[in-house]
Design an enzyme around this catalytic site. Structure first.
Site, short mmCIF file in Angstrom:
data_model
loop_
_atom_site.label_atom_id
_atom_site.label_comp_id
_atom_site.label_asym_id
_atom_site.label_seq_id
_atom_site.Cartn_x
_atom_site.Cartn_y
_atom_site.Cartn_z
N PRO A 6 4.73 -0.84 13.46
CG PRO A 6 3.31 -2.60 12.65
CD PRO A 6 3.82 -1.97 13.78
CG HIS A 7 6.99 2.99 10.28
ND1 HIS A 7 7.53 2.31 11.77
CD2 HIS A 7 8.34 3.12 9.79
CE1 HIS A 7 8.77 2.48 11.82
NE2 HIS A 7 9.47 3.28 10.63
CB THR A 8 5.97 1.53 4.78
OG1 THR A 8 6.78 1.54 3.78
CG2 THR A 8 4.48 1.53 4.29
#
Lengths: 156, 149
Positions: free
Chosen positions: A68-70
């Protein structure tokens, strides 16, 4: 770029409490905040951004791994947390299998190259069956940090 | 750390079969000059020829990463999904780094920034379809679904 360049030592969670995708992401972002890598006032916003990204398509990439990333303006450099989920987390992965290893990345919006190199680095090591196996066997944050160091030195 | 190296080695052994298949395709691609070309591999079984012939036709195209954020997770995901919907083998290369386009994990290792040229190599029974579909993804900057081909 090496794993130890962007993984935050204080944001390694060797055993996530049982839960779901959202609780796993919340715990990992909280570990980044406790480690001093992000501000407390940005924590909820970062969690929301990562969950919104997950709505576009799961970052569960198979082999029991999710990334997961942003991209978020609260950080001026690429940072990552690592967590292990002994019981597995349902991440709606492409292969339908639960996730046991989670790399969570937060990167500044204006440095897409760093984000790509971070993903490249993680992916390259995750292709190594030994790395995945040893990571899942790790019991403590120190174990995991030692493994990352060995991976960076091509000792696995 | 109590790592079980024996167990890890056994896991590797179990996956060797699929790796060899992929290696055979890669060898074909490396061995052939500019394409598309058709190469008869001299099968003793005439019924096999059509399959082998189609496998040996390699289509190459250069694609450019035009989107600002480069070949990050989502574009790689779209490429992998498109490639997985076809029987043909699909390889994306950046210099000496080659990635099976059906594997998200391999695509991520390309770390291709905006402006990077990648070599797309496709071989198989539906090669033209997947070639056009993947090219379209690059052309539209991964912003909209590809047009039907």
């Amino acid at each position: 770029m090496k794993l130890c360049d962007f993984v935050v030592p204080g944001a390694i969670v060797p055993e996530l409490p049982a839960g779901n995708k959202e609780s796993a992401i919340r715990a990992m972002v909280a570990s980044l905040q406790k480690a001093g890598s992000i501000k407390a006032e940005d924590e909820e916003n970062i969690v929301a951004a990562i969950l919104k990204r997950e709505e576009l398509g799961s970052t569960g990439i198979g082999r029991g791994v999710a990334v997961p990333h942003t991209k978020h303006g609260s950080t001026d450099k690429l940072i990552a947390a690592i967590a292990l989920a002994k019981d597995g987390v349902d991440f709606a992965s492409l292969d339908g299998e639960p996730v046991y290893i989670i790399f969570l990345l937060v990167s500044p919006p204006d440095r897409p190259g760093d984000h790509l190199r971070g993903l490249e680095n993680i992916s390259r090591h995750l292709r190594n069956d030994h790395f995945c196996k040893f990571l899942r066997q790790s019991k403590t944050s120190e174990d995991i940090w030692e493994l990352l160091t060995e991976a960076d030195n091509n000792e696995i | 750390m109590g790592r079980s190296k024996d167990v890890a080695w056994n896991q590797c052994e179990g996956k060797r079969g699929s790796g060899e298949t992929q290696q055979r395709v890669r060898h074909l691609i490396v061995a052939l000059p500019s394409c598309p070309q058709t190469v008869s591999l001299g099968s003793k079984h005439p019924r096999d020829d059509r399959f082998i012939m189609s496998e040996a036709v390699i289509h190459r195209r250069t694609v450019k990463v035009i989107n600002e954020q480069g070949l990050h997770f989502r574009p790689c995901q779209l490429i992998a999904i498109a490639a997985q919907q076809h029987r043909s083998s699909v390889i994306l290369s950046r210099g000496s780094t080659r990635a099976d386009a059906k594997s998200l994990l391999e695509l991520l290792t390309l770390a291709a920034e905006q402006g990077t040229d990648l070599e797309l190599e496709v071989a198989g029974p539906d090669a033209i379809d997947v070639l056009n579909e993947v090219t379209e993804l690059f052309s539209c900057g991964f912003q909209s679904p590809p047009r039907p081909v």
